[in-house]
Motif scaffolding. Structure first.
Motif, mmCIF file in Angstrom:
data_model
loop_
_atom_site.group_PDB
_atom_site.id
_atom_site.type_symbol
_atom_site.label_atom_id
_atom_site.label_comp_id
_atom_site.label_asym_id
_atom_site.label_seq_id
_atom_site.Cartn_x
_atom_site.Cartn_y
_atom_site.Cartn_z
ATOM 1 N N UNK A 241 8.107 0.212 10.658
ATOM 2 C CA UNK A 241 9.520 0.282 9.734
ATOM 3 C C UNK A 241 9.052 -0.274 8.213
ATOM 4 N N UNK A 242 8.424 -1.159 8.416
ATOM 5 C CA UNK A 242 8.018 -1.762 6.960
ATOM 6 C C UNK A 242 7.259 -0.858 5.967
ATOM 7 N N UNK A 243 6.320 0.011 6.829
ATOM 8 C CA UNK A 243 5.658 0.845 6.187
ATOM 9 C C UNK A 243 6.591 1.751 5.396
ATOM 10 N N UNK A 244 7.519 2.500 6.149
ATOM 11 C CA UNK A 244 8.471 3.482 5.877
ATOM 12 C C UNK A 244 9.296 2.902 4.849
ATOM 13 N N UNK A 245 9.629 1.639 4.839
ATOM 14 C CA UNK A 245 10.514 1.107 3.792
ATOM 15 C C UNK A 245 9.851 0.913 2.470
ATOM 16 N N UNK B 61 7.506 3.002 1.445
ATOM 17 C CA UNK B 61 7.539 4.290 0.556
ATOM 18 C C UNK B 61 8.904 4.553 -0.090
ATOM 19 N N UNK B 62 10.039 4.081 0.714
ATOM 20 C CA UNK B 62 11.264 4.102 -0.312
ATOM 21 C C UNK B 62 11.347 3.131 -1.448
ATOM 22 N N UNK B 63 10.930 2.228 -1.166
ATOM 23 C CA UNK B 63 10.650 1.020 -2.464
ATOM 24 C C UNK B 63 9.811 1.480 -3.554
ATOM 25 N N UNK B 64 8.669 2.067 -3.219
ATOM 26 C CA UNK B 64 7.890 2.814 -4.124
ATOM 27 C C UNK B 64 8.438 3.768 -5.103
ATOM 28 N N UNK B 65 9.366 4.805 -4.322
ATOM 29 C CA UNK B 65 10.068 5.784 -4.800
ATOM 30 C C UNK B 65 11.214 5.507 -5.778
ATOM 31 N N UNK B 66 11.929 4.335 -5.539
ATOM 32 C CA UNK B 66 12.775 3.855 -6.440
ATOM 33 C C UNK B 66 12.252 3.206 -7.714
ATOM 34 N N UNK B 67 11.012 2.515 -7.357
ATOM 35 C CA UNK B 67 10.359 1.759 -8.481
ATOM 36 C C UNK B 67 9.952 2.830 -9.452
ATOM 37 N N UNK C 289 0.809 -1.359 -0.083
ATOM 38 C CA UNK C 289 -0.094 0.118 -0.027
ATOM 39 C C UNK C 289 0.932 1.299 -0.020
ATOM 40 N N UNK C 290 1.894 1.371 0.692
ATOM 41 C CA UNK C 290 2.685 2.571 0.949
ATOM 42 C C UNK C 290 3.586 2.732 -0.477
ATOM 43 N N UNK C 291 4.122 1.508 -0.896
ATOM 44 C CA UNK C 291 4.693 1.681 -2.328
ATOM 45 C C UNK C 291 3.881 2.134 -3.424
#
Length: 265
Positions: free
Chosen positions: A148-152, A154-160, A77-79
């Protein structure tokens, strides 16, 4: 050159099916350097190719119940939200020419390729270094790690969203080290997250470029053929033993891209 591109597309799928992640990081370089596609369009095509390939790759994990759906939701979801912001707002606002250094223009395409190369170098390190031994019988998620998983996510979605990579090399370590999923469960869960993120990112990109559907489907089909081959080979060959060699190849490609975009160009 097109023949080399088609062969490379099959190889991308084989790598993804054989070692569980990292193969998709070669998609953008293949599209840019072999098929001569604009970098921004290549990231969008890559999202489609990676998403379609990951869906097919995840089917066997679905059947074996090796997908943790709770983790898919919490990380996915955050991704997806981050992918949407990146493809819809961040990328379109980056100017075509960002700045000039001694008369040399640093363009959006160059910036994206350098970011991509740096990510390849980071990914190669995770492939080359020896992984910790994981007890395959453990597949229980630690719920206290969800913030922590939620924050990660968001980061993974940014990279993708930025560079069109699936991010399996980022997702799998999170699932294994933070959530203590077994490697097989982590790979299956990762493929589902990658497919959702990638296809969502592609849909968010449709209003910004014209899709050559025949080309996209052709490359995706070859990558899917590759992942089927890779999945079969994974039952005969230990993919973990091949991962370091593939990591060195990815490292070499990352360095080549930096040199090509900054010195040779």
């Amino acid at each position: 050159m097109e023949v080399a591109g088609y062969i490379s597309s099959i190889f991308i799928g084989i790598a993804l099916g054989l070692i569980g992640g990292g193969g998709s990081i070669l998609t953008v370089p293949v599209l840019v350097y072999i098929f001569k596609i604009d970098t921004l369009a290549a990231t969008a095509y890559s999202l489609f190719i990676v998403g379609a390939t990951s869906i097919v790759g995840s089917i066997s994990y679905f059947k074996k119940q090796l997908v943790n759906f709770k983790t898919v939701l919490v990380l996915g979801i955050p991704s997806i939200f981050s992918v949407f912001l990146t493809r819809w707002y961040i990328l379109p606002t980056i100017p075509q020419e960002i700045f000039r250094a001694n008369g040399w223009p640093v363009t959006k395409n160059i910036l994206l390729m350098i970011l991509f190369a740096l990510l390849m170098i980071f990914a190669s390190y995770s492939m080359i270094k020896k992984d910790e031994k994981i007890d395959e019988s453990k597949s229980t998620v630690k719920t206290q790690n969800y913030q922590s998983l939620f924050i990660k996510g968001i980061f993974i979605g940014l990279i993708t969203g930025l560079i069109g990579a699936g991010g399996g090399f980022l997702i799998i370590p999170v699932l294994v080290k933070n959530l203590k999923l077994s490697m097989k469960m982590a790979v299956g869960t990762s493929l589902v997250i990658i497919s959702i993120n990638s296809l969502a990112g592609f849909l968010f990109s449709l209003s910004h470029f014209n899709v050559e559907w025949i080309f996209a489907i052709k490359i995706a089909s070859l990558a899917i053929l590759g992942i089927l081959i890779g999945s079969y080979l994974s039952t005969k060959i230990n993919g973990e033993k091949l991962k370091p060699a593939f990591g060195w190849f990815v490292l070499t490609m990352g360095i080549y891209i930096i040199v090509k975009e900054t010195i040779i160009k």
